[in-house]
Write an enzyme that holds these catalytic residues in place. Structure first.
Site, PDB file in Angstrom:
ATOM      1  N   ASP A  19       0.839  -1.190   0.000  1.00 40.39           N
ATOM      2  CA  ASP A  19       0.000   0.000   0.000  1.00 40.39           C
ATOM      3  C   ASP A  19       0.880   1.248   0.000  1.00 40.39           C
ATOM      4  O   ASP A  19       2.090   1.174   0.211  1.00 40.39           O
ATOM      5  CB  ASP A  19      -0.942   0.003   1.215  1.00 40.39           C
ATOM      6  CG  ASP A  19      -0.202  -0.153   2.531  1.00 40.39           C
ATOM      7  OD1 ASP A  19       0.602   0.744   2.862  1.00 40.39           O
ATOM      8  OD2 ASP A  19      -0.403  -1.163   3.226  1.00 40.39           O
ATOM      9  N   GLU A  35      19.355 -23.623 -17.381  1.00 39.81           N
ATOM     10  CA  GLU A  35      18.676 -22.490 -16.729  1.00 39.81           C
ATOM     11  C   GLU A  35      19.717 -21.611 -16.016  1.00 39.81           C
ATOM     12  O   GLU A  35      19.667 -20.389 -16.085  1.00 39.81           O
ATOM     13  CB  GLU A  35      17.635 -22.988 -15.716  1.00 39.81           C
ATOM     14  CG  GLU A  35      16.480 -23.691 -16.403  1.00 39.81           C
ATOM     15  CD  GLU A  35      15.288 -23.981 -15.491  1.00 39.81           C
ATOM     16  OE1 GLU A  35      15.362 -23.720 -14.284  1.00 39.81           O
ATOM     17  OE2 GLU A  35      14.274 -24.474 -16.035  1.00 39.81           O
TER      18      GLU A  35
END
Ligand code: DGJ
Length: 765
Positions: free
Chosen positions: A548, A628
């Site tokens: 927030d 990867e």
């Protein structure tokens, strides 16, 4: 921009670059009404808009003695119990138990700049509340004092604007000037009454961000009809479930056009945010602290500060709205010195090891990571007390030397020698029932006497509104930070508040607890940043339950979600980016199959999705397939090369998989339009289809741009396979103008298989 008061008409004009809000004081009584909010207009005499005139219950113009005036006028600070039956912005109960009030204009002042907001902690200490500040762009503020003469209360309503923003900032302070206490039952930060006439016949839509753990902030859209739509939190944090955010917009508003009224709150605790349509089709939108679990006994001489609300209006749709929020947060809210800096690419051991790690394991992860260009190791949960699972030890912030012989110092020294930065996880607000801290101080947990508090993740919440508890917590964190070379803290919060009780409050004041809890979190994080100004703080709450604007005042980045599945992240990130800048969004590449969904995704797609946030890894690099691992250094290079565009640029939604059926796409465009990064994710294979023509956004129509499929210029690229390169080359258009790219579009080839990515650099030449 500016704020003007016209003496003759008693009108206030609050102007931003492209919007006007006009407030009026009514002649007879001195109500403060909102007569206009929208696209910028002339400073005409808008008093005619005060007339309600047409409802059957209001036969004459401005007939005040008809009850319906109070129930349909556009009030700025509507109070309860005195004839306005819509949701109130303020409800106070006086000593005799009555709850009617009416706040009327008394005076105002307009001043250059913007004052900080402060809340009072229990010990009387003033704690600065998160709020926007002037920064580089000049501000102007209007403070209107309203008076409730019967109760002896004053309400100070503040409105601020910045020269470089289209947002309006509002906050309210209530002061008790009487001789007796009143109870504040409800005090919202903003109320916005809008006339139905703003919209077409079928009324507006409402957009919110909602979800749950691992599915935070999905975009939710519905029609607003009579009655109310409200999102809220009563959990002591903003929550996984809802954001303090609501958009009321044209029914056909989209990313590029349409009228949009949006609001959010700079606050990290309980909130309500709603819109309601009344009997006359007026719309009332509001936002503020949730009255549930809140009651404030405002004693004579005391004042209470409600958090700051942000209002945004644009007629240019959601992208423009997002730009206004993003710029406001970057320019006027986030204080961290890291805001405009490249953040270290980190590797976090949570999904790599969970609680099962020791110094050797961490060092082996770090040394592999270092080889790939990763810059920081973050040690997550499990390094303290006897915490080998989530059953114990929160509150006992002493190093587990069985796992970390020589302590944190030895580990951080080793990392330092390797040239790796070091970050550490804390959950300072919590205590495990199985901890030395709880055994010594059971009364430090929030609880109701005689009632066993409910456990969540096997833990209780510490009553940090008590200064001795707050000081203990602070010392634990700061002692560790002082003991070693620590560049970063991940501040987690893994349960919600419940069983609200604190030994320090009497019956009258118990309702202060949830508000003061949030203030205590602000106090702790504020102190931390004062004492450790170079610290990079990342907030987190079981994923993204405290994502927030309040937390952005302390941390420039917040962990977005525990769901690191790149496909799920498309929805989570699109919702997050609607309100928050990409630079704030913690996004990591994790292992496949994903630990939460079990979904397998190619490594490059996981990378492309995470590259639109604060980038990092969350996997055991020593165990992933070698191809990867080999791909990581290229991803890190891409992060460095395009990080600035993502961090500082304007974000545009291009397509969402839900609407587009099989693909998702977005762009970040440099403020000077010199460079853009366009990310295209093909979510599913599409049988018998053709290349998709996509119109880009935000470019300079008159400039020429070169388009590069990222990785295609690199021999043996892991990010761009030969097959992909070929598919693109068959369609690659050469140099195109911004106007062509934005109108005729770019053709992106259809790729074989589910889950594929293409990232493009669009560079002005
Ligand atoms: C929740 C966080 O979101 C995770 O990343 C991890 O830090 C765990 N808590 C640790 O308990």
């Amino acid at each position: 921009m500016g704020i003007y008061y016209d003496e003759e008409s008693s009108l206030f004009f609050i102007e931003t670059k492209s919007t006007t809000m006009c407030l009026a004081i009514t002649d007879k009584e001195g109500f403060l009404n909102n007569v206009y909010y929208g696209t910028k207009i002339q400073r005409d005499n808008l008093r005619y808009l005060l007339r309600t005139g047409v409802s059957p219950f209001v036969p004459s113009v401005n007939e005040r003695d008809r009850g319906s005036y109070l129930d349909c006028a556009r009030f700025e600070f509507p109070s309860a119990g005195a004839g306005d039956y819509r949701p109130s912005a303020v409800t106070v109960t006086d000593a005799s138990g009555h709850d009617a009030s009416q706040f009327l204009y008394e005076s105002h002042r307009i001043y250059k700049g913007k004052e900080n907001l402060y809340a009072q902690q229990v010990d009387g200490k003033n704690v600065r509340m998160p709020a926007t500040f002037e920064g580089g762009g000049k501000a102007e503020t209007l403070e209107i004092t309203l008076s409730e003469d019967v109760l002896g209360l004053k309400a100070l309503l503040s409105y601020s604007v910045f020269e470089d923003s289209d947002a309006i900032l509002k906050n309210v302070r209530l002061i008790n000037e009487s001789d007796s206490s009143v109870i504040i039952e409800k005090l919202l930060s903003s109320n916005l009454d809008l006339d139905k006439g703003v919209w077409d016949e079928d009324g507006p839509d409402v957009v919110t961000l909602s979800g749950t753990w691992a599915r935070e902030r999905h975009i939710d859209r519905r029609n607003l009809s009579r009655g109310s739509v409200e999102v809220y939190s009563a959990r002591g944090e903003t929550s996984h479930q809802f954001q303090p955010f609501m958009v009321v917009c044209d029914k056909d508003a989209n990313d590029s056009c349409g009228k949009v009224y949006a609001q959010t709150l700079i606050w990290s605790g309980n909130f309500i945010c709603g819109s309601s349509v009344d009997q006359f089709d007026n719309i009332r939108s509001y936002i503020g602290i949730n009255p549930e679990h809140f009651k404030w006994d405002l004693k004579p001489g005391e004042s209470f500060q409600a958090p700051e609300a942000v209002l945004v209006y644009t007629a240019q749709g959601f992208d423009d709205m997002s730009h206004i929020f993003h710029d406001l947060f970057r320019d006027h809210l986030i204080r961290s010195s890291y805001l405009h800096k490249e953040r270290p690419v980190l590797i976090n051991n949570w999904e790599a090891t969970y609680f099962d790690f020791d110094t050797d394991k961490l060092i082996s992860i770090a040394s592999e990571a270092k080889k790939c260009g990763i810059e920081m190791l973050v040690m997550d949960d499990g390094w303290f007390g006897k915490r080998n699972d989530d059953n114990s030890s929160l509150g006992d912030w002493t190093v587990n030397e069985e796992k970390l012989p020589g302590g944190i110092r030895a580990l951080s020294d080793k990392l330092d020698e390797m040239g790796m930065k070091f970050g550490i996880w804390f959950e300072p607000e919590m205590v495990s029932p199985d901890s030395d801290l709880y055994r010594a101080h059971p009364d430090w947990a929030i609880a109701v006497p005689g009632r066993k508090p409910c456990k969540m993740r096997n833990q209780y919440v510490l009553d940090i509104t008590r200064s001795e508890v707050r000081d203990y917590v602070y010392k634990c964190v700061s002692d560790i930070l002082k003991s070693a070379k620590i560049s970063y803290v991940k501040w987690d919060m893994n349960r919600q508040l419940s069983d609200l009780g604190s030994t320090q409050f009497d019956a009258e004041s118990m309702g202060r607890l949830s508000y003061l809890y949030t203030i205590a979190v602000y106090d702790l994080q504020g102190r931390l940043l004062e004492d450790f100004p170079d610290l990079l703080l990342e907030n987190c709450s079981g994923g993204g339950a405290r994502y927030d604007a309040g937390m952005l005042f302390y941390s420039p980045q917040i962990w977005c979600s525990d769901d690191t599945d790149a496909y799920e992240r498309l929805k989570i990130q699109a919702g997050t980016e609607m309100l928050y800048p990409l630079s704030t969004m913690g996004a990591h590449v994790s292992a496949s199959p994903n630990h939460i969904t079990g979904r397998a995704m190619p490594f490059d797609v996981r990378g492309a999705v995470a590259l639109s946030g604060t980038f990092g890894y969350e996997l055991d690099i020593t165990r992933i397939p070698s191809e990867e691992r080999d791909a990581i250094s290229e991803q890190v290079e891409i992060c460095h090369k395009y990080g600035e565009t993502v961090r500082e640029g304007d974000y545009y939604r291009i397509a969402s998989e839900e609407a587009a059926q099989y693909y998702d796409a977005w762009m970040s465009v440099h403020k000077d339009k010199s460079k853009a990064v366009f990310t295209y994710i093909q979510c599913r294979a599409y049988p018998n289809g053709k290349g998709r023509c996509i119109r880009l956004k935000g470019l300079d129509p008159d400039a020429d741009y070169k388009i590069l499929l990222i990785g295609s210029d690199r021999e043996g690229s892991f990010f761009c396979s030969e097959a992909k390169k070929k598919a693109w080359e068959a369609l690659a258009p050469g140099i195109l103008s911004g106007s062509t790219l934005m109108n005729a579009g770019l053709i992106v080839p259809l790729l074989p298989g589910d889950y594929a990515q293409m990232m493009f650099e669009i560079a002005r030449i």
